[in-house]
Scaffold this active site. Structure first.
Site, PDB file in Angstrom:
ATOM      1  N   HIS A 236       0.870  -1.182   0.000  1.00  0.00           N
ATOM      2  CA  HIS A 236       0.000   0.000   0.000  1.00  0.00           C
ATOM      3  C   HIS A 236       0.906   1.231   0.000  1.00  0.00           C
ATOM      4  O   HIS A 236       1.875   1.290   0.751  1.00  0.00           O
ATOM      5  CB  HIS A 236      -0.874  -0.040   1.261  1.00  0.00           C
ATOM      6  N   ARG A 256      -6.846  10.307   0.307  1.00  0.00           N
ATOM      7  CA  ARG A 256      -6.735  10.790  -1.086  1.00  0.00           C
ATOM      8  C   ARG A 256      -8.112  10.898  -1.725  1.00  0.00           C
ATOM      9  O   ARG A 256      -8.371  11.797  -2.518  1.00  0.00           O
ATOM     10  CB  ARG A 256      -5.808   9.858  -1.880  1.00  0.00           C
TER      11      ARG A 256
END
Ligand SMILES: Cc1cc2nc3c(=O)[nH]c(=O)nc-3n(C[C@H](O)[C@H](O)[C@H](O)COP(=O)(O)OP(=O)(O)OC[C@H]3O[C@@H](n4cnc5c(N)ncnc54)[C@H](O)[C@@H]3O)c2cc1C
Length: 604
Positions: A236, A256
């Site tokens: 990740h 995000r």
């Protein structure tokens, strides 16, 4: 002759995360006797840590979404080596499973008109993740547990399974020990569902908790099942990097999704510098458009920060290698900048990302509403796992099923965020349903007590090496360092061959680790028993990664940096050979039906 208790079920579910709970509920609803076992306390499974949400094409926020877009996104994300049947079933059934969870009491965040709210996530064309702030996994586990309470499921907490028992080539049960008392038990069952989660603890930097030691992978492998796609380990892009004690802890993609941007030490949004060709048409080429996308403007394209995890991780590694990293070896992730756009931004951020706010405040003394976070890649998820039939989730061993992160197929070379929680619901349910069916149609195979005795004797060996043996933690740390350095985000043949030699040496060390004290709550002993599982998973990852001489999804080879279409026609499979060694083979991917091909073409 070791002494142990015996329990008898029709279906035994090993693992009580989302997949295991959902399987147990389904099997119990089918009217069979169900046992559910977990290594820690019920409710503490990995699933509880899930933050961002559950991917399902509910089309509540964008009515252009449907199962076909979700299917195409999942296949594109997986670089087309997914089990297309699983991707199809998942896309078709996820929405019903989420609605079912809601009917069972899950309180999702809401749209203004009262429907389940959905957020943007990497690789998903439309806002698709049903969520509860950034604590979705907690709500999912709470709801499944509440629902399961009313079913006839017998739960064994803090119990670790060390071996599956087979008879006549079919599964017959499992053998495990109670972590608190150190007593052994045999669980007799007509069908077993593995739902043991991932392998993150094979690496030094990971978002995974202590439980993720590849137990299900190794149990299945030792029982004769195949493991598939083990080379695809997801790193990740955003784990914490500072302070060292919290390195690897996840920073959800939801940051995000809510408008957070990645910048390097020069303040540049470097994700705009490298947008892959197959995502160019659907990715914003300027900051303004990217921002509009995160705010729900349907005419805008997603910002490059929301490209797939494999790509974002590699872009971060490039920034680090080229000397544009943050002070503690990461890059910057900034959500505080939205104060220029959103009135009362600090409250907005705290509401949307409450766990992230507290995580950084408490662990790093950073106020994310006012300053940027430092983040870097962390080992997060494994796409590889037990090879199963797409419809039933049964492995190649009759009566042995697998679901959730420990099963392979749906994600191919890379998982899209949010697709795990929906995978757990869809395939947990299927595994429970078909395991119950199997149990009803088959009689109980007799338990081979010699197998159980051997499993117990092996499990107790570390006590015999107390005086002479090395401690298990040294071996575990050495393995984690080696996998991180030699079989990490960027791979080469020569390093991985070195890793294979290293694994042989570590196996020898693991066979002789010694532990002191008694059997009650002895973490050293528990770690010693985790080691063989971590070693099987690590060897499978390494051998499969050597075999895949190309770069695809999460698997990046510096010596073969391009994708090779020939490698898109098969999956890599490992199984235990007759001589005990690990055999690697290539399993051709079955031809996809024309209808599914058409969907993929149309959505490109
Ligand atoms: C921090 C974090 C955030 C995430 N956020 C998201 C997200 O927002 N959306 C998403 O889709 N995915 C997310 N994921 C991934 C997702 O949470 C996991 O892939 C998923 O929860 C795995 O579920 P599972 O049911 O397969 O296994 P787990 O939830 O991992 O449960 C495994 C169970 O198996 C038991 N077990 C293991 N070994 C044994 C053994 N030998 N004997 C007995 N029991 C055993 C464990 O005790 C546990 O009960 C996230 C992961 C992390 C780490």
């Amino acid at each position: 002759m070791p002494d142990y208790q015996t329990h008898t079920y029709d279906v035994l579910v090993i693992g009580a995360g989302g997949a295991g709970l959902r399987a147990a509920i389904e099997a119990s609803a089918a009217g069979v006797r169900v046992g559910l076992i977990c290594k820690s306390l019920l409710g503490k499974a990995h699933t509880v840590m899930a933050e961002g949400g559950i991917a399902a094409a509910l089309a509540n926020v964008d009515d252009r979404d449907n199962w076909m877009v979700h299917f195409a996104d999942t296949m594109r994300g997986g670089q087309y080596v997914n089990n297309w049947r699983m991707a199809e079933l998942h896309a078709k059934e996820a929405a019903d499973r989420v609605r079912e969870l809601e009917a069972w009491g899950a309180l999702f965040d809401r749209t203004k008109d009262g429907r389940i709210l959905q957020r943007n996530f990497g690789g998903h064309r439309y806002p698709r993740l049903a969520h509860v702030g950034d604590r979705t996994g907690l709500e999912m586990i709470r709801t499944l547990q509440d629902h399961g309470t009313y079913m006839d499921i017998e739960v064994h907490m803090e119990c670790t399974i060390v071996s599956l028992l087979t008879s006549g080539g079919q599964v017959a049960g499992a053998c495990g020990y109670e972590r608190d008392r150190g007593r052994f038990s045999v669980y007799q069952a007509k069908a077993v569902v593995l739902a043991t989660g991932g392998v993150g603890r094979a690496y030094k930097i990971t978002s995974n908790s202590w439980e993720y030691t590849g137990d299900g992978h190794a149990l299945a492998y030792d029982a004769g099942a195949e493991l598939m796609d083990m080379e695809f380990v997801q790193f990740h892009p955003t784990g914490m990097v500072w302070p060292p004690s919290v390195r690897g802890i996840l920073v959800t993609e939801g940051v995000r999704g809510e408008g957070g941007v990645l910048t390097n030490s020069q303040g540049r949004r470097f994700m705009f510098d490298d947008i892959p060709a197959n995502y160019r048409a659907s990715t914003a080429d300027n900051e303004e458009e990217g921002w509009r996308y995160t705010q729900g403007d349907k005419s805008a394209r997603r910002p490059p920060e929301l490209l797939t995890r494999d790509h974002v991780s590699r872009c971060i590694v490039r920034e680090l290698k080229e000397g544009r990293g943050s002070p503690h070896g990461g890059v910057f992730l900034d959500i505080s900048w939205i104060k220029a756009r959103v009135p009362d931004a600090a409250e907005h951020i705290k509401k949307k990302l409450p766990s992230m706010y507290h995580q950084f405040k408490q662990l790093a003394d950073i106020d994310i509403t006012a300053e940027a976070m430092e983040v870097g890649p962390t080992t997060h998820y494994i796409m590889g796992g037990v090879r199963v039939d797409g419809d039933t989730q049964m492995s190649s061993v009759p009566g042995l099923f697998a679901a959730g992160e420990c099963a392979a197929g749906i994600n191919g070379a890379n998982r899209l965020g949010g697709n795990s929680l929906s995978d757990l619901l869809v395939f947990g349910k299927r595994a429970g349903e078909f395991a119950a069916k199997f149990a009803r149609e088959h009689h109980q195979e007799p338990i081979d007590t010699a197998q159980a005795d051997q499993a117990v004797r092996r499990a107790l060996e570390p006590f015999e090496h107390e005086a002479s043996g090395e401690g298990p933690y040294q071996v575990q740390y050495a393995l984690q360092d080696m996998m991180q350095d030699l079989v990490g985000i960027v791979r080469t043949e020569s390093e991985m061959v070195r890793a294979l030699d290293g694994l042989e040496a570590l196996k020898a060390r693991a066979n002789h680790v010694g532990v002191g004290g008694h059997r009650e709550y002895n973490p050293g002993w528990h770690t010693a028993l985790d080691l063989p599982n971590l070693l099987v998973a690590s060897e499978a990852i390494t051998r499969s990664a050597i075999e895949r001489k190309e770069s695809r999804g999460a698997h990046f080879r510096e010596d073969y940096p391009e994708k090779d279409p020939a490698f898109g026609t098969f999956n890599i499979v490992v199984r235990k050979a007759a001589d005990g060694s690990m055999a690697v083979s290539r399993a051709p991917i079955p031809e996809m039906p024309a209808e599914l091909k058409r969907i993929i073409e149309e959505m490109k």
